[in-house]
Design a protein around this motif. Structure first.
Motif, PDB file in Angstrom:
ATOM      1  N   HIS A  87       0.761  -1.261   0.041  1.00 46.49           N
ATOM      2  CA  HIS A  87       0.115  -0.004   0.052  1.00 46.49           C
ATOM      3  C   HIS A  87       0.939   1.190   0.030  1.00 46.49           C
ATOM      4  O   HIS A  87       1.883   1.080   0.670  1.00 46.49           O
ATOM      5  CB  HIS A  87      -0.998   0.058   1.230  1.00 46.49           C
ATOM      6  N   GLY A  88       0.350   2.316  -0.490  1.00 42.82           N
ATOM      7  CA  GLY A  88       0.995   3.472  -0.601  1.00 42.82           C
ATOM      8  C   GLY A  88      -0.097   4.712  -1.072  1.00 42.82           C
ATOM      9  O   GLY A  88      -1.093   4.350  -1.186  1.00 42.82           O
ATOM     10  N   GLY A  89       0.481   5.832  -0.744  1.00 36.47           N
ATOM     11  CA  GLY A  89      -0.327   6.990  -1.049  1.00 36.47           C
ATOM     12  C   GLY A  89       0.289   8.236  -1.543  1.00 36.47           C
ATOM     13  O   GLY A  89       1.393   8.319  -1.146  1.00 36.47           O
ATOM     14  N   PHE A  90      -0.584   9.100  -2.129  1.00 39.27           N
ATOM     15  CA  PHE A  90      -0.034  10.296  -2.482  1.00 39.27           C
ATOM     16  C   PHE A  90      -0.805  11.374  -1.979  1.00 39.27           C
ATOM     17  O   PHE A  90      -2.073  11.413  -1.967  1.00 39.27           O
ATOM     18  CB  PHE A  90       0.058  10.591  -4.019  1.00 39.27           C
ATOM     19  N   TYR A  91      -0.237  12.515  -1.362  1.00 33.92           N
ATOM     20  CA  TYR A  91      -0.996  13.741  -0.403  1.00 33.92           C
ATOM     21  C   TYR A  91      -0.600  14.978  -1.051  1.00 33.92           C
ATOM     22  O   TYR A  91       0.126  15.027  -1.959  1.00 33.92           O
ATOM     23  CB  TYR A  91      -0.567  13.243   0.845  1.00 33.92           C
ATOM     24  N   ASN A  92      -1.508  15.824  -0.565  1.00 30.07           N
ATOM     25  CA  ASN A  92      -1.346  17.319  -0.948  1.00 30.07           C
ATOM     26  C   ASN A  92      -1.849  17.343  -2.459  1.00 30.07           C
ATOM     27  O   ASN A  92      -1.052  18.178  -2.986  1.00 30.07           O
ATOM     28  CB  ASN A  92       0.135  17.767  -0.705  1.00 30.07           C
ATOM     29  N   LEU A  93      -2.772  16.554  -2.650  1.00 30.85           N
ATOM     30  CA  LEU A  93      -3.349  17.054  -4.103  1.00 30.85           C
ATOM     31  C   LEU A  93      -4.041  18.238  -4.454  1.00 30.85           C
ATOM     32  O   LEU A  93      -4.296  19.080  -3.490  1.00 30.85           O
ATOM     33  CB  LEU A  93      -4.383  15.826  -4.559  1.00 30.85           C
ATOM     34  N   THR A  94      -3.873  18.710  -5.298  1.00 30.70           N
ATOM     35  CA  THR A  94      -4.451  20.244  -5.850  1.00 30.70           C
ATOM     36  C   THR A  94      -5.246  20.275  -6.734  1.00 30.70           C
ATOM     37  O   THR A  94      -5.060  19.193  -7.627  1.00 30.70           O
ATOM     38  CB  THR A  94      -3.377  21.331  -5.985  1.00 30.70           C
ATOM     39  N   VAL A 102     -13.351  17.876 -13.185  1.00 23.86           N
ATOM     40  CA  VAL A 102     -12.502  17.722 -12.173  1.00 23.86           C
ATOM     41  C   VAL A 102     -11.006  17.875 -13.021  1.00 23.86           C
ATOM     42  O   VAL A 102     -10.747  17.096 -13.928  1.00 23.86           O
ATOM     43  CB  VAL A 102     -12.396  16.571 -11.057  1.00 23.86           C
ATOM     44  N   ASP A 103     -10.195  18.670 -12.350  1.00 24.76           N
ATOM     45  CA  ASP A 103      -8.813  18.484 -12.738  1.00 24.76           C
ATOM     46  C   ASP A 103      -7.736  18.385 -11.517  1.00 24.76           C
ATOM     47  O   ASP A 103      -7.777  19.368 -10.702  1.00 24.76           O
ATOM     48  CB  ASP A 103      -8.470  20.044 -13.530  1.00 24.76           C
ATOM     49  N   ILE A 104      -7.033  17.382 -11.308  1.00 21.69           N
ATOM     50  CA  ILE A 104      -6.534  16.981 -10.274  1.00 21.69           C
ATOM     51  C   ILE A 104      -5.019  16.842 -10.403  1.00 21.69           C
ATOM     52  O   ILE A 104      -4.596  15.787 -11.372  1.00 21.69           O
ATOM     53  CB  ILE A 104      -6.811  15.681  -9.387  1.00 21.69           C
ATOM     54  N   THR A 105      -4.142  17.378  -9.820  1.00 19.00           N
ATOM     55  CA  THR A 105      -2.706  17.449  -9.943  1.00 19.00           C
ATOM     56  C   THR A 105      -2.306  16.522  -8.676  1.00 19.00           C
ATOM     57  O   THR A 105      -2.479  16.964  -7.377  1.00 19.00           O
ATOM     58  CB  THR A 105      -2.089  18.752 -10.089  1.00 19.00           C
ATOM     59  N   ILE A 106      -1.502  15.429  -8.798  1.00 17.24           N
ATOM     60  CA  ILE A 106      -1.205  14.626  -7.864  1.00 17.24           C
ATOM     61  C   ILE A 106       0.669  14.631  -7.745  1.00 17.24           C
ATOM     62  O   ILE A 106       1.194  13.979  -8.670  1.00 17.24           O
ATOM     63  CB  ILE A 106      -1.502  12.894  -8.095  1.00 17.24           C
ATOM     64  N   PRO A 107       1.197  15.061  -6.642  1.00 22.56           N
ATOM     65  CA  PRO A 107       2.517  15.207  -6.667  1.00 22.56           C
ATOM     66  C   PRO A 107       3.204  13.893  -6.477  1.00 22.56           C
ATOM     67  O   PRO A 107       2.909  13.171  -5.165  1.00 22.56           O
ATOM     68  CB  PRO A 107       2.671  16.243  -5.464  1.00 22.56           C
ATOM     69  N   VAL A 108       4.088  13.451  -7.231  1.00 22.96           N
ATOM     70  CA  VAL A 108       4.636  12.135  -6.871  1.00 22.96           C
ATOM     71  C   VAL A 108       5.567  12.372  -5.723  1.00 22.96           C
ATOM     72  O   VAL A 108       5.924  11.170  -5.078  1.00 22.96           O
ATOM     73  CB  VAL A 108       5.341  11.713  -8.413  1.00 22.96           C
ATOM     74  N   SER A 109       6.154  13.509  -5.599  1.00 21.93           N
ATOM     75  CA  SER A 109       7.310  13.546  -4.444  1.00 21.93           C
ATOM     76  C   SER A 109       6.591  13.397  -3.113  1.00 21.93           C
ATOM     77  O   SER A 109       7.176  13.016  -2.014  1.00 21.93           O
ATOM     78  CB  SER A 109       7.747  14.893  -4.501  1.00 21.93           C
ATOM     79  N   SER A 110       5.268  13.402  -3.039  1.00 20.80           N
ATOM     80  CA  SER A 110       4.522  13.078  -1.581  1.00 20.80           C
ATOM     81  C   SER A 110       3.950  11.602  -1.435  1.00 20.80           C
ATOM     82  O   SER A 110       3.596  11.534  -0.390  1.00 20.80           O
ATOM     83  CB  SER A 110       3.189  13.805  -1.602  1.00 20.80           C
ATOM     84  N   TYR A 147       9.053  12.584 -13.958  1.00 22.32           N
ATOM     85  CA  TYR A 147       7.663  13.036 -14.150  1.00 22.32           C
ATOM     86  C   TYR A 147       7.379  12.953 -12.686  1.00 22.32           C
ATOM     87  O   TYR A 147       6.824  12.461 -12.049  1.00 22.32           O
ATOM     88  CB  TYR A 147       7.000  11.744 -14.565  1.00 22.32           C
ATOM     89  N   PRO A 148       7.392  14.537 -12.087  1.00 21.69           N
ATOM     90  CA  PRO A 148       7.079  14.806 -10.750  1.00 21.69           C
ATOM     91  C   PRO A 148       5.725  14.887 -10.360  1.00 21.69           C
ATOM     92  O   PRO A 148       5.270  15.001  -9.105  1.00 21.69           O
ATOM     93  CB  PRO A 148       7.937  16.285 -10.672  1.00 21.69           C
ATOM     94  N   VAL A 149       4.815  14.913 -11.258  1.00 19.54           N
ATOM     95  CA  VAL A 149       3.385  14.791 -11.255  1.00 19.54           C
ATOM     96  C   VAL A 149       2.586  14.077 -11.979  1.00 19.54           C
ATOM     97  O   VAL A 149       3.017  13.529 -13.265  1.00 19.54           O
ATOM     98  CB  VAL A 149       2.778  16.369 -11.194  1.00 19.54           C
ATOM     99  N   MET A 150       1.455  13.346 -11.638  1.00 21.03           N
ATOM    100  CA  MET A 150       0.300  12.736 -12.098  1.00 21.03           C
ATOM    101  C   MET A 150      -0.872  13.578 -12.439  1.00 21.03           C
ATOM    102  O   MET A 150      -0.668  14.663 -11.390  1.00 21.03           O
ATOM    103  CB  MET A 150      -0.017  11.438 -11.581  1.00 21.03           C
ATOM    104  N   ARG A 151      -1.505  13.272 -13.305  1.00 24.97           N
ATOM    105  CA  ARG A 151      -2.659  14.230 -13.236  1.00 24.97           C
ATOM    106  C   ARG A 151      -3.954  13.399 -13.847  1.00 24.97           C
ATOM    107  O   ARG A 151      -3.836  12.692 -14.752  1.00 24.97           O
ATOM    108  CB  ARG A 151      -2.382  15.624 -14.525  1.00 24.97           C
ATOM    109  N   PHE A 152      -5.342  13.778 -13.365  1.00 28.29           N
ATOM    110  CA  PHE A 152      -6.478  13.243 -13.924  1.00 28.29           C
ATOM    111  C   PHE A 152      -7.375  14.328 -14.000  1.00 28.29           C
ATOM    112  O   PHE A 152      -7.558  15.289 -13.412  1.00 28.29           O
ATOM    113  CB  PHE A 152      -7.308  12.501 -12.777  1.00 28.29           C
ATOM    114  N   VAL A 153      -7.763  14.444 -15.324  1.00 30.40           N
ATOM    115  CA  VAL A 153      -8.695  15.351 -15.922  1.00 30.40           C
ATOM    116  C   VAL A 153     -10.056  14.639 -16.573  1.00 30.40           C
ATOM    117  O   VAL A 153      -9.915  13.770 -17.255  1.00 30.40           O
ATOM    118  CB  VAL A 153      -8.071  16.291 -17.209  1.00 30.40           C
ATOM    119  N   SER A 154     -11.106  15.192 -15.955  1.00 30.84           N
ATOM    120  CA  SER A 154     -12.311  14.238 -16.405  1.00 30.84           C
ATOM    121  C   SER A 154     -12.910  14.918 -17.627  1.00 30.84           C
ATOM    122  O   SER A 154     -12.308  15.887 -18.306  1.00 30.84           O
ATOM    123  CB  SER A 154     -13.646  14.577 -15.536  1.00 30.84           C
ATOM    124  N   LYS A 155     -13.545  13.986 -18.176  1.00 31.62           N
ATOM    125  CA  LYS A 155     -14.390  14.174 -19.623  1.00 31.62           C
ATOM    126  C   LYS A 155     -15.762  14.112 -19.384  1.00 31.62           C
ATOM    127  O   LYS A 155     -16.358  14.916 -20.082  1.00 31.62           O
ATOM    128  CB  LYS A 155     -13.706  13.179 -20.576  1.00 31.62           C
TER     129      LYS A 155
END
Length: 187
Positions: free
Chosen positions: A44-51, A65-73, A96-104
């Motif tokens: 298990h793991g997680g990413f935090y401080n999403l914006t 929704v447009d979510i930025t997920i910092p990999v460093s977290s 690749y310091p961030v992941m991103r989810f953008v809704s359609k």
């Protein structure tokens, strides 16, 4: 086809332009994952401080929704494991310091958010991803003194679709369960 796609995109933008806009609260947002470890245990793991941003109109049953997920977290509870997860073998945080989810498209059932379809960018590759809403609600925050909307979303993804192939040929699972929790306050 291009004209139809362009028309649909403009219609979606026009519809969500009328929606209320919310800012994701990093203190109430995370993306957690679980992956089978060679059939013995589950890592298990997680990413935090999403914006990011949410646009939501309950009456029109529309959302964005447009979510930025910092990999460093990334945090698994084990700093040595975190270092390996962030390495080029897996999340490659340096490149690749961030992941991103953008809704359609948002889907609704009985007036409630049921699923959000969109695109996840991971390791520089963007692929479709659908998130099932297990919970979604809006309320008047007694602390912030403004409306807050948010929910819990889940999916299982095939990490190899994004080029994350580490140890798959040795028997490690390619399927990863992903849970995303967000709360966002009205601007």
């Amino acid at each position: 086809m291009l004209k139809t796609t362009t028309t649909m995109a403009l219609l979606l933008l026009a519809t969500t332009a009328l929606a209320d806009e919310y800012t994701i609260d990093p203190a109430h947002a995370n993306a957690r994952f679980a992956i089978d470890h060679f059939g013995t245990s589950t890592n298990h793991g997680g990413f935090y401080n999403l914006t990011g941003t949410v646009k939501y109109d309950a009456a029109a049953q529309t959302g964005f929704v447009d979510i930025t997920i910092p990999v460093s977290s990334l945090n698994s509870g084990n700093s040595r494991f975190d270092t390996h997860l962030k390495s080029a073998d897996l999340f490659n945080a340096a490149e690749y310091p961030v992941m991103r989810f953008v809704s359609k498209q948002w889907h609704f059932a009985d007036g409630k958010v049921s699923r959000v379809d969109g695109f996840l960018t991971l390791l520089g590759q963007t692929r479709p991803l659908s998130l099932t809403a297990t919970k979604f609600n809006c309320y008047q925050s007694p602390i912030l003194q403004k409306p807050v909307c948010g929910g819990d979303f889940e999916t299982t993804l095939d990490r190899t679709q994004w080029g994350m192939n580490y140890l798959v040929n040795m028997g490690m699972s390619k399927n990863v369960k992903l849970n995303i929790q967000i709360e966002a306050a009205k601007k």
